[in-house]
Design a protein around this motif. Structure first.
Motif, short mmCIF file in Angstrom:
data_model
loop_
_atom_site.label_atom_id
_atom_site.label_comp_id
_atom_site.label_asym_id
_atom_site.label_seq_id
_atom_site.Cartn_x
_atom_site.Cartn_y
_atom_site.Cartn_z
N ILE A 295 0.82 -1.22 0.00
CA ILE A 295 0.00 0.00 0.00
C ILE A 295 0.85 1.27 0.00
O ILE A 295 0.52 2.23 -0.69
CB ILE A 295 -1.03 0.01 1.17
CG1 ILE A 295 -1.82 1.31 1.18
CG2 ILE A 295 -0.40 -0.24 2.53
CD1 ILE A 295 -2.68 1.55 -0.01
N PHE A 296 1.94 1.31 0.76
CA PHE A 296 2.60 2.60 0.98
C PHE A 296 3.68 2.95 -0.05
O PHE A 296 4.16 4.08 -0.08
CB PHE A 296 3.16 2.69 2.40
CG PHE A 296 2.09 2.59 3.46
CD1 PHE A 296 0.93 3.36 3.37
CD2 PHE A 296 2.22 1.71 4.54
CE1 PHE A 296 -0.07 3.26 4.33
CE2 PHE A 296 1.23 1.61 5.50
CZ PHE A 296 0.08 2.38 5.39
N PRO A 384 1.37 7.87 6.48
CA PRO A 384 0.76 6.61 6.02
C PRO A 384 -0.40 6.27 6.96
O PRO A 384 -0.27 6.39 8.18
CB PRO A 384 1.88 5.59 6.15
CG PRO A 384 3.12 6.34 6.47
CD PRO A 384 2.77 7.72 6.87
N THR A 385 -1.51 5.89 6.39
CA THR A 385 -2.77 5.82 7.14
C THR A 385 -3.42 4.44 7.02
O THR A 385 -3.40 3.84 5.94
CB THR A 385 -3.72 6.91 6.58
OG1 THR A 385 -3.10 8.18 6.77
CG2 THR A 385 -5.08 6.89 7.24
N PRO A 404 -1.68 7.15 0.43
CA PRO A 404 -1.19 6.15 1.38
C PRO A 404 -2.26 5.74 2.40
O PRO A 404 -2.10 5.97 3.61
CB PRO A 404 -0.02 6.86 2.05
CG PRO A 404 -0.40 8.31 2.01
CD PRO A 404 -1.20 8.50 0.75
N VAL A 405 -3.33 5.17 1.93
CA VAL A 405 -4.45 4.84 2.83
C VAL A 405 -4.85 3.38 2.63
O VAL A 405 -5.34 3.01 1.55
CB VAL A 405 -5.68 5.75 2.54
CG1 VAL A 405 -6.80 5.43 3.52
CG2 VAL A 405 -5.29 7.22 2.61
N LEU A 406 -4.62 2.58 3.68
CA LEU A 406 -5.01 1.16 3.63
C LEU A 406 -6.40 1.00 4.24
O LEU A 406 -6.65 1.49 5.33
CB LEU A 406 -4.00 0.33 4.42
CG LEU A 406 -4.29 -1.17 4.50
CD1 LEU A 406 -4.16 -1.84 3.13
CD2 LEU A 406 -3.33 -1.85 5.49
N CYS A 407 -7.30 0.32 3.54
CA CYS A 407 -8.63 0.01 4.07
C CYS A 407 -8.61 -1.44 4.52
O CYS A 407 -8.47 -2.35 3.68
CB CYS A 407 -9.69 0.19 2.98
SG CYS A 407 -9.82 1.89 2.45
N ALA A 408 -8.73 -1.67 5.83
CA ALA A 408 -8.57 -3.02 6.36
C ALA A 408 -9.87 -3.56 6.91
O ALA A 408 -10.56 -2.88 7.67
CB ALA A 408 -7.49 -3.01 7.44
N ALA A 409 -10.18 -4.81 6.54
CA ALA A 409 -11.37 -5.49 7.06
C ALA A 409 -10.94 -6.89 7.47
O ALA A 409 -10.01 -7.45 6.89
CB ALA A 409 -12.43 -5.57 5.98
N SER A 410 -11.61 -7.46 8.47
CA SER A 410 -11.25 -8.82 8.82
C SER A 410 -12.35 -9.78 8.36
O SER A 410 -13.48 -9.37 8.13
CB SER A 410 -10.98 -8.96 10.30
OG SER A 410 -12.08 -8.50 11.02
N PHE A 411 -11.97 -11.05 8.18
CA PHE A 411 -12.97 -12.06 7.82
C PHE A 411 -12.86 -13.26 8.77
O PHE A 411 -11.79 -13.53 9.31
CB PHE A 411 -12.85 -12.48 6.34
CG PHE A 411 -11.57 -13.19 5.97
CD1 PHE A 411 -10.42 -12.49 5.64
CD2 PHE A 411 -11.53 -14.59 5.90
CE1 PHE A 411 -9.25 -13.15 5.27
CE2 PHE A 411 -10.37 -15.25 5.54
CZ PHE A 411 -9.22 -14.52 5.22
N ASP A 412 -14.01 -13.96 8.96
CA ASP A 412 -14.08 -15.07 9.93
C ASP A 412 -14.03 -16.43 9.27
O ASP A 412 -13.52 -17.38 9.83
CB ASP A 412 -15.43 -15.03 10.68
CG ASP A 412 -15.48 -13.85 11.62
OD1 ASP A 412 -14.54 -13.71 12.40
OD2 ASP A 412 -16.45 -13.08 11.54
#
Ligand code: TXE
Length: 498
Positions: A295-296, A384-385, A404-412
């Motif tokens: 990402i960065f 960096p974000t 520089p923006v990371l969009c983070a999601a988690s999965f189960d």
């Protein structure tokens, strides 16, 4: 501050920056017909440090006429593939010889870290020129056994497509120019290059090197100018046989519309919103730095940047903490300072756009997990974000931020179906990264992701030999490798009645 930045230039780059800039048309350096120029801004300071000609339709017409003549009648058209290849190879040698200087000019003009420019952009460029030089002598047709009973001897020729307009963006200005010109020259085409208005300088330096190599007049022309004037005139020009574009999907559509007049060939390398998937069995010591650079790198101003992270719940805290720790340690500063790993964004416009997205993400319910603030009060520096707990319906996940923006999601889910569905839920399809130790998961996911380039246990995968381009709205066609030669050639079938 401006002198502080400029003082970091070596003597060759300083000399180039101090020179009056002209267009390169038909082997000559000329001012824009209108006499107009526009300012070049240092993104580390926001100050003007140079001016270049504002070429427009009249200049494009002159450049296209020159390229047309060079293609139809000039010595270029009669040159052997071997001689053409030698010129392209020599251009690669000259780029390598002047690599430090070109990297410094790029770092000043674009803001990117000078070492990234030197060992990323510029090194890739001279290797690509050499790689494509080799193709000059290996472009062949086929003899074809006909399926009908007719007594024909049939074969194909692969011929250069002709006069090519090439419009490139500001994020890898020099490298994007070389990505376009190297296969076109190797194939025997002629070129009008239009660099981005934010970063016009390295294309002009490239033209000086083309001149030094001794390409015939008119083979390579550079017109600096704005997209809506010079770019639009090039895309619409009836004497241009092919237009190649890298930039936003929005402008890609305009290029397509403009190309309809003469149905010129079109190749497009457009936006992206590439996913990176981290499975719970991934080697986190390797995955974390790969996600951070995914990402960065280049301040996220990379079409294939890994902007959407999907990380399994079991390792989500470890990965987010790890990426945030790396981000905090990345020195932010002018690209020309060799210790900088994060330079400024390219322009005030891009800076405002990215900040707007960070605000939009938070107001849509994402958590500001790291960064998010401006650095200093001059120039376009941004931390960096990381935005955590993002959801696929949010604008920050759907649209290209290009910062520089990371969009983070988690999965189960322990299977791959749900996360692959989420990763594919985008109008874009340029690249993707998959992190796992399980060979079967890696290959299954790679096969099911709808993207042009997939990294397994890495994110950025680029090489002169490896086709690069997008599925869906990320573009048409592939650059690099033999696919790029195909973009710049036409196939002709010939039948001989026996
Ligand atoms: O790109 P444009 P911009 C994306 C990224 C960024 C957004 C806007 O999301 O925030 O685009 O950036 C020329 N006819 N990418 O506005 O406008 C222009 O002069 C012909 C992703 O800078 O697409 C420049 O040379 N040409 C991308 C080039 O198009 C036109 C890299 C790219 O500019 C034109 C850059 C027109 N009507 C931005 N209008 C990637 N895929 O890597 C503009 N241009």
């Amino acid at each position: 501050n401006a002198p502080v930045t400029l003082k970091r230039l070596g003597p060759d780059a300083e000399k180039f920056v101090g020179k009056q800039k002209k267009l390169y048309i038909d082997g000559k350096w000329v001012t824009a017909a209108s006499g107009e120029t526009f300012a070049v801004i240092d993104p580390a300071t926001g100050l003007i440090f140079d001016h270049v000609p504002a070429g427009d339709k009249v200049d494009i017409d002159r450049a296209v006429a020159a390229a047309r003549r060079a293609f139809d009648d000039g010595p270029w058209a009669r040159m052997t593939p071997a001689d053409r290849g030698k010129l392209v190879w020599r251009l690669g040698d000259l780029v390598e010889k002047h690599a430090d200087e070109i990297a410094q000019i790029e770092a000043l003009d674009n803001g990117k870290p000078v070492n990234d420019a030197r060992f990323g952009d510029v090194a890739f460029s001279y290797e690509l020129l050499r790689y494509m030089a080799g193709w000059s002598t290996k472009i062949t047709g086929q003899t074809i056994a006909l399926s009908s009973a007719a007594p024909f001897h049939a074969y194909t020729l692969r011929e250069p497509v002709g006069v090519c307009g090439q419009i490139v963006p500001w994020n890898f200005s020099f490298m994007m120019a070389v990505w376009k010109i190297a296969p076109a020259l190797a194939a025997g085409c002629t070129i009008i290059l239009k660099p981005a208005e934010q970063t016009p300088l390295t294309a002009l330096r490239l033209a000086e090197l083309v001149e030094e190599v001794g390409f015939p007049a008119g083979v390579f022309n550079v017109v600096t100018g704005f997209g809506e004037t010079a770019g639009a005139a090039l895309a619409a020009h009836p004497d241009v046989d092919k237009i190649a574009f890298t930039g936003s999907t929005e402008v890609g559509r305009k290029i397509l519309a403009a190309a309809q007049g003469n149905l010129k060939k079109v190749s497009l390398e457009l936006g992206g919103k590439s996913p990176m998937i981290v499975f719970p069995d991934a080697d986190l010591e390797k995955a974390i730095p790969a996600v951070a650079s995914g990402i960065f790198y280049n301040m996220g101003q990379t079409c294939s940047a890994g902007t959407r992270l999907y990380v399994h719940r079991n390792v989500s805290d470890a990965v987010l903490d790890g990426v945030a720790r790396l981000a905090e340690k990345m020195p932010v500063g002018p690209g020309l300072d060799p210790i900088s790993q994060i330079g400024p964004l390219v322009s005030d416009e891009q800076f405002q756009k990215v900040r707007g997205y960070i605000e939009a993400g938070v107001s849509e319910g994402a958590e500001l997990f790291a960064g998010g603030r401006r650095v200093g009060d001059v120039g376009y520096f941004l931390q960096p974000t990381i935005l955590a707990n993002t959801r696929n319906h949010m604008s920050v996940v759907r649209e290209e931020i290009f910062g520089p923006v990371l969009c983070a999601a988690s999965f189960d889910d322990d299977g791959i179906d749900a996360v692959v569905r989420e990763a594919n839920d985008s109008i874009y399809g340029l690249a993707a990264g998959v992190f796992t130790r399980d060979l079967s998961t890696a290959h299954k996911v790679a096969k099911r992701l709808k993207a042009g380039t997939i990294g397994i246990n890495t994110h950025h995968v680029v090489d002169p030999a490896l086709p690069f381009g997008g599925f869906k709205q990320s573009g048409w066609g592939r650059e690099q490798g033999y696919e790029a030669i195909q973009l710049y050639t036409e196939v002709k079938s010939i039948g001989v009645a026996l």
